[in-house]
Write a protein that holds these residues in place. Structure first.
Motif, short mmCIF file in Angstrom:
data_model
loop_
_atom_site.label_atom_id
_atom_site.label_comp_id
_atom_site.label_asym_id
_atom_site.label_seq_id
_atom_site.Cartn_x
_atom_site.Cartn_y
_atom_site.Cartn_z
N LYS A 237 -7.02 -5.52 -6.06
CA LYS A 237 -7.79 -4.46 -5.39
C LYS A 237 -6.87 -3.45 -4.72
O LYS A 237 -7.15 -2.25 -4.72
N GLU A 238 -5.77 -3.93 -4.17
CA GLU A 238 -4.84 -3.00 -3.52
C GLU A 238 -4.24 -2.03 -4.52
O GLU A 238 -4.04 -0.86 -4.22
N LYS B 76 -7.22 -9.78 -3.94
CA LYS B 76 -6.88 -8.71 -3.00
C LYS B 76 -5.71 -7.88 -3.52
O LYS B 76 -5.66 -6.66 -3.31
N LYS C 62 0.84 -1.21 0.00
CA LYS C 62 0.00 0.00 0.00
C LYS C 62 0.87 1.25 0.00
O LYS C 62 0.63 2.19 -0.77
N ASP D 47 -7.10 0.44 -5.42
CA ASP D 47 -7.45 1.36 -4.34
C ASP D 47 -6.37 2.40 -4.06
O ASP D 47 -6.68 3.52 -3.63
N ASN D 48 -5.09 2.05 -4.30
CA ASN D 48 -4.01 2.92 -3.86
C ASN D 48 -3.23 3.59 -4.98
O ASN D 48 -2.54 4.58 -4.73
N GLN E 39 1.19 4.13 -2.96
CA GLN E 39 0.91 5.53 -2.67
C GLN E 39 2.10 6.42 -3.02
O GLN E 39 1.94 7.55 -3.47
N GLY F 66 -4.86 3.47 -8.48
CA GLY F 66 -5.95 3.86 -9.37
C GLY F 66 -5.79 3.22 -10.73
O GLY F 66 -4.73 3.34 -11.35
#
Length: 358
Positions: A188-189, A185, A137, A192-193, A141, A195
């Motif tokens: 998805k990570e 997962k 994550k 979510d982080n 980011q 885009g």
């Protein structure tokens, strides 16, 4: 790189992509240099010396480290490698056993991020566990922040290993196995982080074609100018882990990562061939057909210690689009002048196998 005014101007143009005729080539007609195990920090000297006494040959192979992902991207590297361990409940890797094997090491995970659920990023459980971005994550980011600050950057390849190997010696932490649901997962990570608007996915390449490979063989890669600000993820694994990612997603429909699938299979698009000296004819043939190939300039510190660039020379000549190295900078772990870059200290160039677009 010598920071003369002229080279600085060239570098700024390369970063922005402005007024660059090479922007009209497809992304499989370029060559980039990136880093291997890009997140890796050095093993603390106290632990390293203890491990070295037990197996000096093995430890010499992992005696390297990297600057932060942001600093690597600022240098101009266009390929990063991020290894992930599944940690659904959190805390599995919060206290590596190596901390107890040698006294006097610096504190670990002072912020407690390793206790949180989610994928963790490091090299080898309990031994080589220090990382510049310990959670996936956090890595994502960091990539997003850099990309937002450089919206016209060239596409960045992210090679990934799904780490679940069990150490042969007893007493080591046993990783969770990667299954199709764990890979869900992972996708998805990223969504979510980072885009998905910043990601070139297999669906975007496949387009109207029946399979991903069919699209690749029809040269359906985007132009460089269309790929600005984007990331391309590759899962560098083999069976059975590869099958778990593909399961239920033929031709990688709905998946985020490309896979290291062999040419001739529906999912084939980006393929890993790490020995350019031995595999040059095969690499060149596949590149000309439309595949993107990842190879290495060096491994296990061997080329750097010998100051041997023959593997890098072979990688360049092969036409492999992605060339990985641990030495975009000189080693800080042993004496060597070995560094890897294209002419002029660059990490990007048009692929010599193809004539540039007019």
């Amino acid at each position: 790189m010598k920071f003369t005014l002229g080279l600085l101007a060239i570098g700024l143009l390369a970063l922005s992509g402005s007024n660059n005729p090479g922007d009209n080539v497809p992304i499989n007609h370029i060559q980039v240099i990136g880093s291997h195990n890009s997140y890796k920090r050095a093993i603390d000297p106290k632990l390293f010396k203890m491990l070295q006494r037990a197996d000096s040959a093995a430890m010499s192979k992992i005696d390297y480290s990297h600057i932060s992902l942001t600093d690597q991207l600022n240098l101009g590297l266009l390929d990063l490698e991020i290894d992930v361990y599944a940690d659904t409940a959190g805390g599995k890797y919060a206290h590596p056993k190596g901390l107890d094997w040698a006294s006097g090491q610096p504190a670990y995970d002072a912020d407690g991020v390793m206790k949180q659920p989610g994928f963790k990023v490091f090299h080898i459980q309990d031994i080589d566990f220090r990382s510049n971005c310990p959670t996936f994550k956090g890595c994502l980011q960091e990539l997003k922040k850099w990309s937002e600050a450089h919206p016209d950057h060239k596409p960045i390849f992210i090679t990934m290993n799904a780490k679940d190997e069990v150490m042969k010696r007893p007493g080591f932490t046993v990783p969770d196995k990667f299954t199709s649901s764990i890979y869900d997962k992972l996708d998805k990570e990223i969504a979510d982080n980072l885009g998905l608007e910043r990601v070139i996915t297999p669906d975007k390449i496949r387009g109207k074609y029946n399979t991903l490979e069919e699209a690749v063989l029809h040269q359906n890669w985007p132009l460089l100018k269309q790929a600005k600000g984007k990331f391309i993820f590759l899962l560098d694994e083999t069976a059975p882990k590869l099958g778990e990612y593909i399961k239920g997603h033929p031709s990688l429909k709905g998946r985020v990562l490309f896979t290291n699938s062999e040419p001739g299979t529906p999912e084939a698009a980006i393929y890993v061939m790490n020995n350019a000296k031995k595999q040059m004819p095969q690499i060149t043939a596949l590149v000309k057909k439309g595949y993107i190939i990842r190879t290495r300039a060096d491994s296990d510190t061997q080329e750097a210690r010998a100051n041997d660039k023959s593997s890098f020379d072979a990688a360049m000549l092969s036409g492999a689009q992605i060339i990985s190295t641990d030495y975009y900078k000189k080693s800080e772990h042993f004496r060597s002048d070995y560094t890897i870059a294209f002419a002029g200290g660059e990490y990007f160039r048009l692929n010599p196998l193809f004539k540039p677009a007019k």
